[in-house]
Motif scaffolding. Sequence first.
Motif, short mmCIF file in Angstrom:
data_model
loop_
_atom_site.label_atom_id
_atom_site.label_comp_id
_atom_site.label_asym_id
_atom_site.label_seq_id
_atom_site.Cartn_x
_atom_site.Cartn_y
_atom_site.Cartn_z
N VAL A 1 0.83 -1.21 0.00
CA VAL A 1 0.00 0.00 0.00
C VAL A 1 0.87 1.26 0.00
CG1 VAL A 1 -1.68 1.35 1.33
CG2 VAL A 1 -2.00 -1.12 1.03
N LEU A 2 1.89 1.29 0.84
CA LEU A 2 2.77 2.46 0.89
C LEU A 2 3.53 2.63 -0.43
CD1 LEU A 2 4.17 2.23 4.53
CD2 LEU A 2 2.41 3.77 3.65
N SER A 3 3.90 1.51 -1.04
CA SER A 3 4.58 1.57 -2.34
C SER A 3 3.66 2.14 -3.41
CB SER A 3 5.07 0.18 -2.77
OG SER A 3 6.04 -0.30 -1.87
N LEU A 4 2.41 1.67 -3.42
CA LEU A 4 1.44 2.19 -4.39
C LEU A 4 1.18 3.67 -4.16
CD1 LEU A 4 -1.09 -0.78 -4.45
CD2 LEU A 4 0.34 -0.01 -6.36
N GLU A 5 1.03 4.07 -2.90
CA GLU A 5 0.81 5.48 -2.59
C GLU A 5 1.99 6.34 -3.00
OE1 GLU A 5 -0.23 5.69 1.57
OE2 GLU A 5 -2.34 5.23 1.15
N HIS B 1 -5.42 -2.16 -3.42
CA HIS B 1 -6.64 -1.47 -2.99
C HIS B 1 -6.39 0.03 -3.12
CE1 HIS B 1 -7.69 -5.37 -1.47
NE2 HIS B 1 -6.64 -5.36 -0.68
N ILE B 2 -7.40 0.75 -3.51
CA ILE B 2 -7.27 2.20 -3.65
C ILE B 2 -7.52 2.84 -2.29
CG2 ILE B 2 -8.14 4.25 -4.84
CD1 ILE B 2 -6.79 2.19 -6.68
N THR B 3 -6.55 3.60 -1.82
CA THR B 3 -6.69 4.29 -0.54
C THR B 3 -7.15 5.73 -0.78
OG1 THR B 3 -4.42 5.11 -0.53
CG2 THR B 3 -4.79 2.91 0.42
N LYS B 4 -7.58 6.39 0.28
CA LYS B 4 -8.00 7.79 0.17
C LYS B 4 -6.85 8.65 -0.35
CE LYS B 4 -11.46 7.70 3.82
NZ LYS B 4 -11.84 8.19 5.15
N LYS B 5 -5.67 8.37 0.14
CA LYS B 5 -4.50 9.14 -0.29
C LYS B 5 -4.26 8.96 -1.79
CE LYS B 5 0.37 9.85 0.87
NZ LYS B 5 1.47 9.44 1.74
N MET B 6 -4.43 7.74 -2.28
CA MET B 6 -4.23 7.48 -3.71
C MET B 6 -5.30 8.18 -4.53
SD MET B 6 -3.21 3.48 -3.22
CE MET B 6 -3.37 2.97 -4.91
N ARG B 7 -6.56 8.18 -4.06
CA ARG B 7 -7.64 8.87 -4.78
C ARG B 7 -7.35 10.37 -4.85
NH1 ARG B 7 -11.06 5.03 -2.32
NH2 ARG B 7 -11.44 6.36 -0.54
N LYS B 8 -6.94 10.94 -3.73
CA LYS B 8 -6.64 12.36 -3.67
C LYS B 8 -5.49 12.71 -4.62
CE LYS B 8 -5.76 15.98 -0.27
NZ LYS B 8 -5.56 16.27 1.16
N LYS B 9 -4.46 11.88 -4.62
CA LYS B 9 -3.31 12.11 -5.49
C LYS B 9 -3.70 12.00 -6.97
CE LYS B 9 1.46 10.61 -6.22
NZ LYS B 9 2.50 9.68 -5.80
N SER B 10 -4.53 11.02 -7.31
CA SER B 10 -4.93 10.86 -8.71
C SER B 10 -5.80 12.03 -9.16
CB SER B 10 -5.63 9.52 -8.94
OG SER B 10 -6.86 9.48 -8.28
N LYS B 11 -6.67 12.54 -8.28
CA LYS B 11 -7.48 13.71 -8.63
C LYS B 11 -6.59 14.92 -8.86
CE LYS B 11 -11.69 12.28 -6.26
NZ LYS B 11 -12.57 12.54 -5.12
N LYS B 12 -5.61 15.10 -7.99
CA LYS B 12 -4.68 16.23 -8.13
C LYS B 12 -3.89 16.10 -9.44
CE LYS B 12 -0.89 18.56 -5.82
NZ LYS B 12 0.06 18.53 -4.70
N ASN B 13 -3.42 14.90 -9.75
CA ASN B 13 -2.68 14.68 -10.99
C ASN B 13 -3.57 14.95 -12.20
OD1 ASN B 13 -0.39 14.02 -9.61
ND2 ASN B 13 -0.64 11.82 -9.83
N PHE B 14 -4.83 14.52 -12.13
CA PHE B 14 -5.76 14.76 -13.24
C PHE B 14 -5.98 16.25 -13.44
CE2 PHE B 14 -10.01 15.44 -14.96
CZ PHE B 14 -9.88 14.76 -16.17
N ARG B 15 -6.19 16.97 -12.33
CA ARG B 15 -6.42 18.42 -12.43
C ARG B 15 -5.22 19.12 -13.06
NH1 ARG B 15 -9.00 17.84 -7.40
NH2 ARG B 15 -7.13 18.48 -6.29
N SER B 16 -4.02 18.67 -12.74
CA SER B 16 -2.84 19.32 -13.32
C SER B 16 -2.68 18.97 -14.79
CB SER B 16 -1.58 18.93 -12.53
OG SER B 16 -1.28 17.57 -12.73
N THR B 17 -3.21 17.83 -15.20
CA THR B 17 -3.14 17.42 -16.60
C THR B 17 -4.25 18.05 -17.41
OG1 THR B 17 -2.26 15.29 -15.91
CG2 THR B 17 -3.10 15.42 -18.14
#
Length: 151
Positions: A86-90, A116-132
């Motif tokens: 999980v920490l590696s994926l995050e 498994h998708i964690t809250k931190k991963m969801r938040k990071k992916s949303k931030k990455n999407f917004r920057s893209t």
Amino acid sequence: MVLLKQKPLKEAIDLEPSLASDLKKLRLEQMKNKIRFGSEYSKLNFVFCNPDGLRDRTLNTAFVRTKKKANVPNIRIHDLRHTFVVLSLEAGIPLEQIQHDLGHESISITADTYAHITKKMRKKSKKNFRSTCPITFDKCGQKLFLYSENL
């Protein structure tokens, strides 16, 4: 690099130099004990063992004591494997690399068991999407505006 026995082949994994050094020292000590104990030495090949090669409960005892001091949930040592994934994926480490680190034969085993998708991963992916693909709505939430320095 350290070679790990796996079926059907040996797989090399990268270890921190200090950990590799410690494991080599441990292995050397075990080889000395194997000579000393001869046929009485266990053939089970535990990494952490008593001088006679039999399972050593010291590691688990130390882990239990450390958990209590750190006030962490009641987890098993093996549960740290899941935490590592999980920490590696995050941290953004590719699933293929994690599969290799765990020694899984197929990526589907790694993904089905650990990804498994964690809250931190969801938040990071949303931030990455917004920057893209930066998007915003007007005050009423009606109009969608795309903006980019490249437009």
